[in-house]
Design an enzyme around this catalytic site. Structure first.
Site, PDB file in Angstrom:
ATOM      1  N   CYS A   1      -3.521  43.352  26.254  1.00  0.00           N
ATOM      2  CA  CYS A   1      -4.288  42.542  27.116  1.00  0.00           C
ATOM      3  C   CYS A   1      -3.651  41.074  27.324  1.00  0.00           C
ATOM      4  CB  CYS A   1      -5.763  42.013  26.647  1.00  0.00           C
ATOM      5  SG  CYS A   1      -5.969  42.728  25.042  1.00  0.00           S
TER       6      CYS A   1
ATOM      7  N   GLY B   1      -2.842  43.729  31.710  1.00  0.00           N
ATOM      8  CA  GLY B   1      -4.186  44.762  31.662  1.00  0.00           C
ATOM      9  C   GLY B   1      -5.013  45.005  32.987  1.00  0.00           C
TER      10      GLY B   1
ATOM     11  N   ASN C   1      -5.888  38.896  22.329  1.00  0.00           N
ATOM     12  CA  ASN C   1      -4.620  40.028  22.604  1.00  0.00           C
ATOM     13  C   ASN C   1      -3.881  40.276  21.527  1.00  0.00           C
ATOM     14  OD1 ASN C   1      -2.372  40.776  23.877  1.00  0.00           O
ATOM     15  ND2 ASN C   1      -1.398  38.727  24.000  1.00  0.00           N
ATOM     16  N   GLY C   2      -4.009  41.667  21.233  1.00  0.00           N
ATOM     17  CA  GLY C   2      -3.157  42.270  20.073  1.00  0.00           C
ATOM     18  C   GLY C   2      -3.807  43.229  19.228  1.00  0.00           C
TER      19      GLY C   2
ATOM     20  N   CYS D   1       6.895  40.134  19.626  1.00  0.00           N
ATOM     21  CA  CYS D   1       7.489  41.218  20.053  1.00  0.00           C
ATOM     22  C   CYS D   1       8.481  41.158  21.167  1.00  0.00           C
ATOM     23  CB  CYS D   1       6.139  42.119  20.704  1.00  0.00           C
ATOM     24  SG  CYS D   1       6.680  43.609  21.634  1.00  0.00           S
TER      25      CYS D   1
ATOM     26  N   TYR E   1       9.808  43.919  28.865  1.00  0.00           N
ATOM     27  CA  TYR E   1       8.952  44.800  29.658  1.00  0.00           C
ATOM     28  C   TYR E   1       7.562  44.026  29.952  1.00  0.00           C
ATOM     29  CZ  TYR E   1       5.861  48.080  31.504  1.00  0.00           C
ATOM     30  OH  TYR E   1       4.834  48.860  32.711  1.00  0.00           O
TER      31      TYR E   1
ATOM     32  N   SER F   1      10.434  45.845  36.131  1.00  0.00           N
ATOM     33  CA  SER F   1      11.345  45.297  35.066  1.00  0.00           C
ATOM     34  C   SER F   1      12.407  45.637  34.941  1.00  0.00           C
ATOM     35  CB  SER F   1      10.394  45.266  33.616  1.00  0.00           C
ATOM     36  OG  SER F   1      10.075  46.776  33.623  1.00  0.00           O
TER      37      SER F   1
ATOM     38  N   ASP G   1      16.685  51.125  33.888  1.00  0.00           N
ATOM     39  CA  ASP G   1      15.147  51.102  33.548  1.00  0.00           C
ATOM     40  C   ASP G   1      15.198  50.412  32.267  1.00  0.00           C
ATOM     41  OD1 ASP G   1      12.557  51.110  33.918  1.00  0.00           O
ATOM     42  OD2 ASP G   1      12.546  53.359  33.913  1.00  0.00           O
ATOM     43  N   ASP G   2      13.788  49.722  31.561  1.00  0.00           N
ATOM     44  CA  ASP G   2      13.609  49.063  30.824  1.00  0.00           C
ATOM     45  C   ASP G   2      13.603  50.045  29.541  1.00  0.00           C
ATOM     46  OD1 ASP G   2      10.372  49.504  30.371  1.00  0.00           O
ATOM     47  OD2 ASP G   2      10.844  49.050  32.460  1.00  0.00           O
TER      48      ASP G   2
ATOM     49  N   CYS H   1       3.643  51.427  17.058  1.00  0.00           N
ATOM     50  CA  CYS H   1       3.399  50.015  17.065  1.00  0.00           C
ATOM     51  C   CYS H   1       1.886  49.946  16.629  1.00  0.00           C
ATOM     52  CB  CYS H   1       3.486  49.403  18.594  1.00  0.00           C
ATOM     53  SG  CYS H   1       3.237  47.704  18.325  1.00  0.00           S
TER      54      CYS H   1
ATOM     55  N   CYS I   1       9.923  40.818  16.366  1.00  0.00           N
ATOM     56  CA  CYS I   1       9.464  42.179  16.021  1.00  0.00           C
ATOM     57  C   CYS I   1      10.172  43.445  16.587  1.00  0.00           C
ATOM     58  CB  CYS I   1       8.025  42.328  15.925  1.00  0.00           C
ATOM     59  SG  CYS I   1       7.271  44.038  15.180  1.00  0.00           S
TER      60      CYS I   1
ATOM     61  N   CYS J   1       9.194  49.065  16.415  1.00  0.00           N
ATOM     62  CA  CYS J   1       9.013  50.293  17.114  1.00  0.00           C
ATOM     63  C   CYS J   1      10.453  50.914  17.274  1.00  0.00           C
ATOM     64  CB  CYS J   1       8.401  50.072  18.466  1.00  0.00           C
ATOM     65  SG  CYS J   1       9.214  48.807  19.395  1.00  0.00           S
TER      66      CYS J   1
END
Length: 482
Positions: free
Chosen positions: A10, A39, A114-115, A251, A257, A298, A360-361, A397, A448, A451
């Site tokens: 979000c 979002g 958000n998170g 992150c 992205y 992106s 690509d990202d 994640c 972070c 992932c």
């Protein structure tokens, strides 16, 4: 293409206008429009006029939800907060949309976050056992319960927030409105960005990204520190730093992205970070080719960086249809493949008879990449070399994106040569972890990369429990009821 991309949960926005004369709802609307990329499932705005809170939220995109006089009905006020949501599964009703509003003995509160919390399930069970009743399966409702419970004995809303924060583990950049105050909070690990800005002398604003400030004419002031709580009321703004002290771990995919390229996060330009990623990628995975193209959106900046570093000309390889909205239901594979062709079209004049580097990202599940490569082949590309400006996704994640298990990740199922064969490219190369940690030059934070590496800034659960209210009734229970 939405099925293939990694999604962030979000975006949040908050504004405090001391004069109470400006259209805070309209500014929030414009800010949410700028944050729409974060979002596309739901959005909402709460306006606070001297303690009277009015809310409007629903499923859909910002311009659709706030049509037909919705902003006018929200009216004027001193405080407004807004939210856009992406959910890991389609939202079935507006009840899960934020900002979330609660009313209790000490007054109303509105909250947008958000998170994601890694201990949400544990906290929810604790609340339920003490009599709490939940109307959604969102972390925002868990957080609102924790704050409200503290507020019953706390002398102020900010003290209640300060007391609640240590119980919350994970990512939570949020904005909160009490009857008289706007509060912005960033989690002690700094997973998600949150910035403060100013409009003139009377207005303070907060947003997930600085691009929201540009859309409303606000001036960036600073990023909130990890663990910081900023309170704005008629007396001014003040900071509570009880939980500060850790170095942030943003992150890294915010730079790769999630964020808009015109945003600046922790002092580093997202646009420049993506170009650096492309340059590092060219050094790590060179190839003889005729043209470099990017997959919108992106992948474009990274492709420019790759072209500049490699000396291979940059070209426009795809045209994106800007009028295709979020597709919530794609029931068949045929429809998913058709959607790719509707959203993207290859530019034959750029790729025909050429050796193409396609940047690509990321590649997450691999469900769409092969169809994008087919577009290039159909347009006459002689060779297609795919370069990815992030490392392979190898782990879930836990902090607000929709990678929930390893079995959905193509890099966990296949080797690099196998990925190349499955996607139909002549070669493939991913950015390394050491280089992805270097793309945000000048950033005032750590990153972070869990992932990619499986190493997270905080302890994560061995498994994420499913929402028990979304699970079928066990046969044993059915038989017992009979």
């Amino acid at each position: 293409m939405q099925n293939e991309k990694l999604h962030e949960e979000c975006g949040v926005f908050g504004i405090y206008d001391r004069s109470g004369e400006d259209e805070v709802a309209a500014k929030t609307y414009l800010a949410l429009y700028a944050l729409q990329h974060r979002g596309q499932e739901t959005c909402g705005i709460v306006v606070n006029d001297e303690g009277v809170m009015r809310s409007h939220k629903d499923r859909g995109l910002v311009p659709d939800v706030f049509g037909h006089g919705a902003l006018e009905r929200l009216g004027k006020g001193q405080i407004a907060i807004g939210h856009v949501l992406y959910a890991a599964k389609p939202v079935q009703s507006r009840s899960s949309a934020q900002p979330l509003m609660v009313r209790h003995v000490k007054g109303p509160m509105a909250l947008g976050t958000n998170g994601a919390l890694v201990n949400a399930h544990e906290l929810r069970e604790e609340i339920e056992r003490s009599g709490g009743i939940f109307h959604t399966d969102t972390d925002a409702e868990v957080i609102s319960y924790m704050i409200t419970r503290e507020r019953l004995s706390a002398p102020s809303i900010e003290v209640a927030v300060e007391r609640a924060v240590p119980r919350l583990r994970g990512a939570f950049s949020m904005v909160i409105s009490s009857p008289t105050k706007l509060i912005a909070v960033r989690d002690p690990w700094g997973f998600r960005p949150l910035s403060m800005g100013r409009i003139g002398e009377d207005q303070i604003v907060f947003a997930s990204e600085t691009c929201a400030f540009d859309s409303i004419g606000a001036t960036f002031v600073r990023d909130l520190r990890p663990g910081e709580i900023v309170v704005v009321d008629p007396k001014g703004e003040r900071s509570i730093e009880t939980h500060c002290g850790r170095r942030g771990n943003v992150c890294v995919f915010e730079y790769v992205y999630f964020a808009r390229p015109d945003s600046v996060i922790e002092g580093a330009s997202v646009h420049m970070a993506r170009q650096r990623a492309g340059a590092f990628l060219a050094k790590e995975h060179p190839v003889e080719a005729d043209v470099v193209i990017g997959v919108p959106d992106s992948g474009l900046d990274a492709a420019m960086g790759y072209a500049r570093e490699s000396g291979i000309p940059y070209g426009v390889g795809f045209i994106k249809n800007r009028y295709v909205g979020r597709t919530f239901i794609q029931p068949t594979q045929m429809e998913r493949e058709a959607l790719v062709r509707i959203k993207l079209n290859a530019v034959a004049a750029t790729v025909k008879d050429k050796r193409v580097v396609m940047v690509d990202d990321s590649i997450v599940r691999g469900t769409t990449t092969a169809h994008i490569v087919e577009l290039l082949r159909a347009a006459g590309a002689r060779e297609v070399h795919m370069r990815i400006s992030s490392p392979p996704f190898m782990n879930p994640c836990y902090f607000g994106t929709d990678i929930d298990s390893r079995d959905k990740l193509i890099a966990c199922r296949l080797s690099l040569p196998e990925i190349a064969r499955e996607t139909g490219v002549d070669s493939i190369g991913f950015l390394s972890v050491p280089d992805v940690e270097r793309i945000a030059e000048g950033a005032h934070c750590g990153f972070c990369t869990g992932c990619f590496t499986g190493k997270y800034p905080i302890e994560v659960p061995a498994e994420m429990p499913a929402n028990k209210f979304d699970c079928p009734i066990p046969e044993s229970v059915k038989n017992k009821k009979k």
